[in-house]
Design a protein around this motif. Structure first.
Motif, mmCIF file in Angstrom:
data_model
loop_
_atom_site.group_PDB
_atom_site.id
_atom_site.type_symbol
_atom_site.label_atom_id
_atom_site.label_comp_id
_atom_site.label_asym_id
_atom_site.label_seq_id
_atom_site.Cartn_x
_atom_site.Cartn_y
_atom_site.Cartn_z
ATOM 1 N N ARG A 121 12.528 -10.157 -6.607
ATOM 2 C CA ARG A 121 11.758 -8.802 -6.777
ATOM 3 C C ARG A 121 11.825 -7.816 -5.739
ATOM 4 O O ARG A 121 12.607 -6.698 -6.112
ATOM 5 C CB ARG A 121 10.318 -8.885 -7.178
ATOM 6 N N ALA A 249 12.692 -4.928 -11.876
ATOM 7 C CA ALA A 249 11.312 -4.998 -11.052
ATOM 8 C C ALA A 249 10.560 -3.805 -10.758
ATOM 9 O O ALA A 249 9.366 -3.605 -10.993
ATOM 10 C CB ALA A 249 11.647 -5.722 -9.425
ATOM 11 N N THR A 253 6.874 -2.845 -12.481
ATOM 12 C CA THR A 253 5.918 -2.508 -11.503
ATOM 13 C C THR A 253 5.432 -1.188 -11.885
ATOM 14 O O THR A 253 4.138 -1.121 -11.815
ATOM 15 C CB THR A 253 6.463 -2.738 -10.117
ATOM 16 N N ASN A 280 3.436 -4.600 -6.686
ATOM 17 C CA ASN A 280 4.397 -5.609 -6.919
ATOM 18 C C ASN A 280 4.004 -6.998 -6.091
ATOM 19 O O ASN A 280 4.244 -8.094 -6.468
ATOM 20 C CB ASN A 280 5.753 -5.285 -6.115
#
Length: 389
Positions: A121, A249, A253, A280
């Motif tokens: 990520r 990612a 997020t 995150n």
């Protein structure tokens, strides 16, 4: 053993290994109920995922770390079920020590999951950020080149509007007239000073030089415009080859943060870097814990769904078959009971056997035997009467 014999033995060894693994898996499969078998299969898949994640993270350090982390993940998946079995056997101390050992194993396994999630990520966020900075730079280069083109185009247009003659002359051609005018001015000065004619020549020379300067300025602007056009073409080619990178990612997020904020009663249109990093981190922590617990829970729940009697055989050993016909009281009284002969004249004396087939213990057995006292007396009464007849 010769080398050839050793070579020929390799396929046999591989076959024996495959057969052994198959026999082991078959034995494991047979000990579970149908629901337990489903959970066991899910546990195997989850164990494979867990070990793969640990191995991938460890491979970023060294091959030994990869193997070690994989074994730690495997141990943490299996040992909770082992501890539960030991506890059911009555080995509470052993079960406790195994449970305690699972704590550091679980911590290390959690670290591997967090590390793997971070490498995926955070790495995706960083790579997309760098790529998008390059993309923005190419966009800025295009805008800069377009701005220069507009500036020089405007200057050229202004010069041409103010000096219509400027396109018909060149700076070099105008400058070439200067020496002749300077010589004429010098001759007039030698004849008796700089009179009206001399002053006229000086004015003409100044006008020529002014026009030459404007022509030279036009030429310079045209050169800069051409360079800006070339720069724009290159910037556009670079921008065309540089694409904007959409980070999964980052999108995940940011969307989650906006959704949580909206539930809390506040709409957020943009997410700051600090908010994104905090969200995150929470996502990585939650997903790592979920991955960490998935395989052990599947395996432990599968262990709770073993077939009746499997654990008892492990505790007390396999049940020996009686050498005479008998009727099990456990058929009506549960899994614990006393077994007595059903044929009164089959043996010279009274024969009885007692077996405990689960962990309920002697006290439960006594209760079962007392509940069947009348039946036992009924079976023994004919034998006793015949002996005294």
């Amino acid at each position: 053993m010769s080398l050839w014999q050793l070579f020929k033995a390799i396929p046999r060894g591989i076959a024996m290994l495959i057969v052994g693994i198959g026999a082991f898996l078959s034995a494991q499969w047979k000990q579970y109920t149908p629901f337990g078998q489903m959970l066991w299969v899910l546990a195997l898949f989850a164990i494979a995922v867990d070990s793969g994640i640990a191995y991938e993270f460890g491979s970023t350090l060294s091959s030994l770390h990869a193997i070690g982390f994989g074994l730690v993940a495997l141990a943490f998946c299996i040992l909770p079920d082992v501890a539960a079995m030991e506890f059911r056997k009555g080995q509470k101390a052993t079960a406790g020590w195994i449970g305690v050992a699972c704590i550091p194993l679980g911590m290390v396994a959690l670290l591997t999951h967090v590390g793997y999630s971070a490498s995926i990520r955070v790495g995706d966020m960083q790579q997309s950020s760098v790529s998008n900075v390059k993309y923005e730079d190419t966009r800025a280069a295009v805008s800069d080149a377009e701005g220069k083109i507009k500036f020089f185009s405007d200057r050229i247009a202004a010069l041409k509007d103010a000096n219509p003659w400027i396109t018909t002359v060149s700076a070099d051609g105008l400058k070439a007239q200067a020496p002749a005018l300077e010589e004429a001015i010098a001759q007039e000065s030698r004849r008796g000073g700089c009179g009206p004619k001399c002053l006229g020549l000086k004015k003409e020379l100044a006008d020529v030089m002014e026009r030459a300067g404007k022509a030279e300025e036009l030429s310079k602007h045209e050169s800069m415009l051409l360079a800006a056009q070339t720069g724009l073409d290159k910037a556009r080619a670079t921008a065309k080859a540089t694409n904007y990178v959409s980070s999964t990612a980052v999108n995940h997020t940011d969307t989650l943060y906006k959704a949580v904020s909206l539930v809390g009663g506040q709409f957020v249109s943009s997410v700051t870097t600090d908010e994104r990093e905090a969200t995150n981190t929470g996502i990585m922590g939650a997903s790592s814990i979920a991955f960490l617990l998935l395989a052990p829970m599947f395996y432990l729940c599968a262990g709770l769904n073993r077939r009746p009697g499997v654990l008892d055989e492990w505790i007390y050993g396999a049940k020996e078959e009686a050498s005479y016909p008998y009727e099990s009281f456990a058929e009506t009284a549960g899994r614990s009971g006393a077994h007595l002969p059903t044929e009164a004249g089959s043996l010279p004396g009274v024969h009885s056997s007692v077996s405990i087939t689960d962990e309920r213990g002697i006290s439960q057995l006594r209760k079962d035997m007392a509940s069947h006292a009348d039946r036992a007396l009924a079976l023994l009464q004919p034998r006793t009467s015949g002996a005294f007849a």
